[in-house]
Structure formats: structure tokens, C-alpha cells
Write an enzyme that holds these catalytic residues in place. Sequence first.
Site, PDB file in Angstrom:
ATOM      1  N   GLY A   2       2.505   2.317  10.781  1.00 43.87           N
ATOM      2  CA  GLY A   2       3.431   3.419  10.568  1.00 43.87           C
ATOM      3  C   GLY A   2       4.174   3.849  11.827  1.00 43.87           C
ATOM      4  O   GLY A   2       4.810   4.892  11.849  1.00 43.87           O
TER       5      GLY A   2
ATOM      6  N   GLY B 274       2.801  -1.093   4.322  1.00 47.68           N
ATOM      7  CA  GLY B 274       2.815   0.324   3.978  1.00 47.68           C
ATOM      8  C   GLY B 274       4.231   0.779   3.686  1.00 47.68           C
ATOM      9  O   GLY B 274       4.774   0.535   2.605  1.00 47.68           O
ATOM     10  N   GLY B 275       4.854   1.402   4.674  1.00 47.25           N
ATOM     11  CA  GLY B 275       6.181   2.000   4.509  1.00 47.25           C
ATOM     12  C   GLY B 275       7.198   1.117   3.793  1.00 47.25           C
ATOM     13  O   GLY B 275       7.901   1.574   2.883  1.00 47.25           O
TER      14      GLY B 275
ATOM     15  N   SER C 112       3.497  -2.028  10.466  1.00 45.16           N
ATOM     16  CA  SER C 112       4.948  -2.062  10.682  1.00 45.16           C
ATOM     17  C   SER C 112       5.602  -3.392  10.300  1.00 45.16           C
ATOM     18  O   SER C 112       6.565  -3.814  10.934  1.00 45.16           O
ATOM     19  CB  SER C 112       5.285  -1.670  12.129  1.00 45.16           C
ATOM     20  OG  SER C 112       4.877  -0.334  12.378  1.00 45.16           O
TER      21      SER C 112
ATOM     22  N   ASN D  48       0.869  -1.181   0.000  1.00 46.33           N
ATOM     23  CA  ASN D  48       0.000   0.000   0.000  1.00 46.33           C
ATOM     24  C   ASN D  48       0.905   1.230   0.000  1.00 46.33           C
ATOM     25  O   ASN D  48       1.486   1.571   1.021  1.00 46.33           O
ATOM     26  CB  ASN D  48      -0.880  -0.044   1.263  1.00 46.33           C
ATOM     27  CG  ASN D  48      -1.691   1.230   1.471  1.00 46.33           C
ATOM     28  OD1 ASN D  48      -1.779   2.073   0.584  1.00 46.33           O
ATOM     29  ND2 ASN D  48      -2.277   1.353   2.658  1.00 46.33           N
ATOM     30  N   TRP D  49       0.994   1.854  -1.157  1.00 43.88           N
ATOM     31  CA  TRP D  49       1.919   2.987  -1.287  1.00 43.88           C
ATOM     32  C   TRP D  49       1.379   4.260  -0.644  1.00 43.88           C
ATOM     33  O   TRP D  49       2.093   5.258  -0.559  1.00 43.88           O
ATOM     34  CB  TRP D  49       2.212   3.275  -2.760  1.00 43.88           C
ATOM     35  CG  TRP D  49       3.029   2.229  -3.444  1.00 43.88           C
ATOM     36  CD1 TRP D  49       3.449   1.027  -2.940  1.00 43.88           C
ATOM     37  CD2 TRP D  49       3.538   2.307  -4.779  1.00 43.88           C
ATOM     38  NE1 TRP D  49       4.186   0.356  -3.885  1.00 43.88           N
ATOM     39  CE2 TRP D  49       4.256   1.121  -5.023  1.00 43.88           C
ATOM     40  CE3 TRP D  49       3.449   3.259  -5.804  1.00 43.88           C
ATOM     41  CZ2 TRP D  49       4.884   0.869  -6.245  1.00 43.88           C
ATOM     42  CZ3 TRP D  49       4.073   3.015  -7.014  1.00 43.88           C
ATOM     43  CH2 TRP D  49       4.787   1.825  -7.221  1.00 43.88           C
ATOM     44  N   LYS D  50       0.095   4.238  -0.278  1.00 41.78           N
ATOM     45  CA  LYS D  50      -0.554   5.427   0.307  1.00 41.78           C
ATOM     46  C   LYS D  50      -0.349   6.631  -0.626  1.00 41.78           C
ATOM     47  O   LYS D  50      -0.294   6.460  -1.837  1.00 41.78           O
ATOM     48  CB  LYS D  50      -0.035   5.661   1.726  1.00 41.78           C
ATOM     49  CG  LYS D  50      -0.191   4.397   2.591  1.00 41.78           C
ATOM     50  CD  LYS D  50      -0.006   4.627   4.049  1.00 41.78           C
ATOM     51  CE  LYS D  50      -0.180   3.288   4.781  1.00 41.78           C
ATOM     52  NZ  LYS D  50      -0.079   3.428   6.227  1.00 41.78           N
TER      53      LYS D  50
ATOM     54  N   HIS E 231      -9.540   1.108   4.948  1.00 45.99           N
ATOM     55  CA  HIS E 231      -8.268   1.291   5.658  1.00 45.99           C
ATOM     56  C   HIS E 231      -8.502   2.241   6.833  1.00 45.99           C
ATOM     57  O   HIS E 231      -9.298   3.182   6.739  1.00 45.99           O
ATOM     58  CB  HIS E 231      -7.217   1.851   4.696  1.00 45.99           C
ATOM     59  CG  HIS E 231      -5.844   1.846   5.287  1.00 45.99           C
ATOM     60  ND1 HIS E 231      -5.430   2.814   6.170  1.00 45.99           N
ATOM     61  CD2 HIS E 231      -4.813   0.976   5.145  1.00 45.99           C
ATOM     62  CE1 HIS E 231      -4.183   2.528   6.544  1.00 45.99           C
ATOM     63  NE2 HIS E 231      -3.790   1.424   5.941  1.00 45.99           N
TER      64      HIS E 231
ATOM     65  N   GLU F  18      -5.317  -4.957  10.911  1.00 38.49           N
ATOM     66  CA  GLU F  18      -4.267  -3.969  11.151  1.00 38.49           C
ATOM     67  C   GLU F  18      -4.569  -3.192  12.428  1.00 38.49           C
ATOM     68  O   GLU F  18      -5.385  -2.259  12.411  1.00 38.49           O
ATOM     69  CB  GLU F  18      -4.205  -2.971   9.993  1.00 38.49           C
ATOM     70  CG  GLU F  18      -3.986  -3.602   8.640  1.00 38.49           C
ATOM     71  CD  GLU F  18      -3.467  -2.578   7.635  1.00 38.49           C
ATOM     72  OE1 GLU F  18      -2.345  -2.753   7.172  1.00 38.49           O
ATOM     73  OE2 GLU F  18      -4.176  -1.604   7.347  1.00 38.49           O
TER      74      GLU F  18
ATOM     75  N   GLU G  21      -6.903   4.662   7.895  1.00 35.47           N
ATOM     76  CA  GLU G  21      -6.709   6.091   7.592  1.00 35.47           C
ATOM     77  C   GLU G  21      -7.947   6.663   6.917  1.00 35.47           C
ATOM     78  O   GLU G  21      -8.294   7.828   7.125  1.00 35.47           O
ATOM     79  CB  GLU G  21      -5.441   6.271   6.730  1.00 35.47           C
ATOM     80  CG  GLU G  21      -4.191   6.022   7.568  1.00 35.47           C
ATOM     81  CD  GLU G  21      -2.983   5.482   6.816  1.00 35.47           C
ATOM     82  OE1 GLU G  21      -2.964   5.526   5.573  1.00 35.47           O
ATOM     83  OE2 GLU G  21      -2.048   5.004   7.491  1.00 35.47           O
TER      84      GLU G  21
HETATM   85  P1  PGA Z   1       2.827   0.329   7.705  1.00 37.46           P
HETATM   86  O1  PGA Z   1       1.350   0.529   7.107  1.00 37.46           O
HETATM   87  O2  PGA Z   1       3.345  -0.948   7.123  1.00 37.46           O
HETATM   88  O3  PGA Z   1       3.586   1.543   7.233  1.00 37.46           O
HETATM   89  O4  PGA Z   1       2.682   0.258   9.176  1.00 37.46           O
HETATM   90  C1  PGA Z   1       0.488  -0.558   6.955  1.00 37.46           C
HETATM   91  C2  PGA Z   1      -0.822  -0.101   6.369  1.00 37.46           C
HETATM   92  O5  PGA Z   1      -1.258   1.021   6.662  1.00 37.46           O
HETATM   93  O6  PGA Z   1      -1.462  -0.839   5.611  1.00 37.46           O
END
Ligand code: PGA
Length: 257
Positions: free
Chosen positions: A177, A239-240, A218, A10-12, A95, A171, A97
Site C-alpha cells: 500500500g 491489494g489497491g 504495490s 485482496n479487496w481488504k 496477512h 509480501e 495487517e
Molecule cells: P497493495 O496490497 O497491492 O495495495 O500493496 C497488497 C496486499 O496487502 O496484499
Amino acid sequence: MTRIPLVAGNWKMHMSVADARHLVSEMVPGLQSKIGVDKVICPPFTALLAVASLLEGSDIHLGAQNMYWEAAGAYTGEVSPKMISEFCEYVILGHSERRAYFNETDQDVNRKVQAAFDHGLTPIMCVGETLEDYESNRTYDVVFRQVNLGLNGIEFELGESNVPNLVIAYEPIWAIGTGRAATPQDANRVIAEVVRSALAELYGDNIAQKIRVLYGGSVNGENAKDFFVQSEIDGALVGGASLKATEFIQITNAAAA
Ligand code: PGA
């Protein structure tokens, strides 16, 4: 029961089209033809077309990070399931967010999951508790509610080779993050005792056993394998660490192992 693991990046809200092209070109050689794992890349909308053309002919799948539930209409700024199904096979929905910053409710997520199915997309439906829920022992209630309301009234489809066209990502929000991942054992327990048991109540044990449930929060090249050895964790939503080719490849290799 063996479920094929799935790793989704997930590149956000990162990457210009040029950056996206560069990153995908770095990733493809390491991901392409890696067997025993399904690979999904979820760039921002603006890079979908460019990434789709780079992935053509590969076994790496494309996903969007969100969508609206209507197929078309006067919804300024929204992107429809019909539009993304031109490029994508997957879509991340609900998600945390989106829930936290854009006020998405379980009902919204439910409509989107239905719309994804209606357009032949595989939703990756995200669930997870806040730090406050976690600290006050409400994880089970919150996750159980999100799974049930998100899937309320949704009929099930078995896709290609009987793999369900639905993926759930557990999650814990406090792990996203933050560099503070859940312990693999705790994540496994929530998935077994809440997510999969809610799925079994909704669809029966046989289907529940076939649905892939990912862990997210993470995940990195180092800790990924500790999650993937857990019996109920079928891959990761990353994500990251999905913004770095070598690390994303490392995570994918760990899932395939
Ligand atoms: P993260 O994000 O790996 O940066 O913690 C995961 C996500 O939001 O799907």
C-alpha cells in the site's frame, strides 16, 4: 518445472455489496476464460454471497480474507472455515495487517492453515518482513521463521492435477500500500533462498517446486510483468490495484503471458 501462475485480488475492507456487484461485473468479461492463469477474487465477508452468485459457472475463484480456526461455537464475531467453504475455495491467512493490527501470531496462522486444509480450502499464507527488519538485514530470519512456524506439523496434500493446495504470498510489509514495491530481483531472491528452500526442507524439493509463491506489495498494471518474468514468482497478491477492473485485468493478462 512450470507452475500455473495465480493472481489474487485482496479487496481488504472496501466495497458495499452493490459496489462489489458492479466491480465484479466489470471484471468478469476480461478475466473469464483467460487461460494460463488462475484468478481469485477476495471480497469482504459481507459481499461473498453476492460475488459467489455472479461468479457461478465462471472459471474465476472466490476467496475470503481471513477466518477463525474452529468450525463452529461461541466465538462472537468470528467466521469459520466451515462457513466460508460454502462459498470459497481460497482463504488469505496471516496477512501482515492481521498480524500487525489484530495480533495474529505464527501459531494462530498455523492453526488457521490446518483448519483451511481440514475444510478443503486452499490457504494463501502471507509472510513478509517489516521495514525495520528489512533495514536491519533480518528479512531472511523473519520470513524463514514465518514459513516454518506457519506450516509447523502440517501435512501436505496434492490437489487437482497434482497442484498443491497451498499458496504462499511473500509480501514485504514496507511495500504494501506504499507504492514502493520491492525490486523484482530482490523479491525473487527472497522467494528462492528463503521461502522455497524452507518449503523444500519441510516437504522435499519435488513438492516445494510445485507450490505457488506469489509476490505482493504495490503490484500494479505497469510493474506486474517485471515480477512475473522472475523464475520464482508465480503470480501476485494484489491489494489497491485489484479495486480497479481494468488494472486487475491487466495484471492477470501479464501473468498469463
Ligand atoms: P497493495 O496490497 O497491492 O495495495 O500493496 C497488497 C496486499 O496487502 O496484499
